[in-house]
Design an enzyme around this catalytic site. Sequence first.
Site, mmCIF file in Angstrom:
data_model
loop_
_atom_site.group_PDB
_atom_site.id
_atom_site.type_symbol
_atom_site.label_atom_id
_atom_site.label_comp_id
_atom_site.label_asym_id
_atom_site.label_seq_id
_atom_site.Cartn_x
_atom_site.Cartn_y
_atom_site.Cartn_z
ATOM 1 N N ARG A 256 -23.171 4.109 51.045
ATOM 2 C CA ARG A 256 -23.320 5.566 51.017
ATOM 3 C C ARG A 256 -24.522 5.906 50.147
ATOM 4 O O ARG A 256 -24.443 5.958 48.926
ATOM 5 C CB ARG A 256 -22.034 6.188 50.457
ATOM 6 C CG ARG A 256 -21.913 7.684 50.708
ATOM 7 C CD ARG A 256 -20.781 8.255 49.881
ATOM 8 N NE ARG A 256 -21.191 8.412 48.491
ATOM 9 C CZ ARG A 256 -20.399 8.242 47.430
ATOM 10 N NH1 ARG A 256 -19.154 7.856 47.588
ATOM 11 N NH2 ARG A 256 -20.861 8.432 46.210
ATOM 12 N N HIS A 260 -20.896 11.593 47.657
ATOM 13 C CA HIS A 260 -19.685 11.568 48.487
ATOM 14 C C HIS A 260 -19.611 12.823 49.341
ATOM 15 O O HIS A 260 -19.392 12.768 50.549
ATOM 16 C CB HIS A 260 -18.448 11.453 47.591
ATOM 17 C CG HIS A 260 -17.166 11.525 48.348
ATOM 18 N ND1 HIS A 260 -16.729 10.500 49.164
ATOM 19 C CD2 HIS A 260 -16.222 12.495 48.426
ATOM 20 C CE1 HIS A 260 -15.576 10.840 49.709
ATOM 21 N NE2 HIS A 260 -15.246 12.049 49.280
ATOM 22 N N TYR A 269 -21.778 7.937 38.287
ATOM 23 C CA TYR A 269 -20.943 6.733 38.329
ATOM 24 C C TYR A 269 -21.605 5.513 38.968
ATOM 25 O O TYR A 269 -20.988 4.464 39.086
ATOM 26 C CB TYR A 269 -19.606 7.026 39.032
ATOM 27 C CG TYR A 269 -19.725 7.656 40.405
ATOM 28 C CD1 TYR A 269 -20.009 6.889 41.535
ATOM 29 C CD2 TYR A 269 -19.526 9.020 40.580
ATOM 30 C CE1 TYR A 269 -20.101 7.450 42.784
ATOM 31 C CE2 TYR A 269 -19.614 9.609 41.836
ATOM 32 C CZ TYR A 269 -19.898 8.820 42.933
ATOM 33 O OH TYR A 269 -19.987 9.389 44.178
#
Length: 365
Positions: A256, A260, A269
């Site tokens: 990805r 998100h 993160y």
Amino acid sequence: MSNKIKLAYTRYLAPDGRLTGELPPWADDFNLLTRLYRQMVLTRLFDQKAVALQRTGRIGTYAPTLGQEAIGVAIGSLMHPEDVLVPYYRDTAVQLMRGVRMEEILLYWGGDERGSAYAEPAVAQDFPLCVPIATQALHACGVASAFKIRGEHRVAVTTCGDGATSKGDFLEALNVAGAWQLPVVFVVNNNQWAISVPRRIQCGAPTLAQKAIGAGFHGEQVDGNDIVAVYDRMQIALERARKGKGPVLLECLSYRLGDHTTADDATRYRSGEEVKQAWLEEPVKRLQTYMVSQGVWDEGREQTLISECQGLVQMAVEVFESTGTQSPESVMQHVYAKWPAALAEQHEWFMERAARRAGGDHHGQ
């Protein structure tokens, strides 16, 4: 005892576009490869525009597909019109290939129920995007059960991310699919991140594909950044299910590249170095590099394609933004088969209010 289970893993194109072995016979069709490439580029440009629309407040939260275009394009290009797609929220590429219009996708992400009322007859039975995690896998088994009971040679295709494979809904779906030998294909987009949780700690299994083994059917891995590999294995999976040979689970290894959703900030993160490395393996550039090496693609064709795709996206945006506002009472439609009394009262209030407005009575607004 080792916990390693050896599963098939398929890749034809390396990250730099070079061949890793002999291609399947169908891959000699450069017209087909060009169509697949065109659709990946269109998906990426639409994706960029959707993110921009969200950032400027013109649609709501959106789930980008950046870096995962090969998976959806391969799925959508191979499904038959009579098959049924039971998607999750990161399936823009599949929907576009199936015939869902770009303006319909924008309506959906803009909070308009009409975005799921697909105009194209071939996708009329496809399910709307599913936001709750993994529940769509059980819905797909219900669809596949109907196909089997009726003796129809149709396939239900359902998709999910890596995080969804840890949900009870997903595991229950695998169980019933295997027990009943249903014509369903599960495609797991293992993009390495379940929102902010990395794949390595959200599930202890060495692979996600091996979860199919416990349910009694075939599972395998494929390089999700290699559209030739995804197309080839998806083609085989669909035919297997269509011929009554049971379900298949394809774990497509991707990454990805974006957040998100547009409500997320992935820089909190994961490292920039990790994302930089992933960009070296992404699917669009990989196929482009291969086609250039074969003399069937060049910069001129690339710029023409980008211009054409941008034009299509802009037209869709204009259609979306010129669509009239949905009626207020529409937010209550398609929720219950039989309305509870409280909802019926609210709907009556909405209708009375709409009638007053139509009559020019604006009191109490």
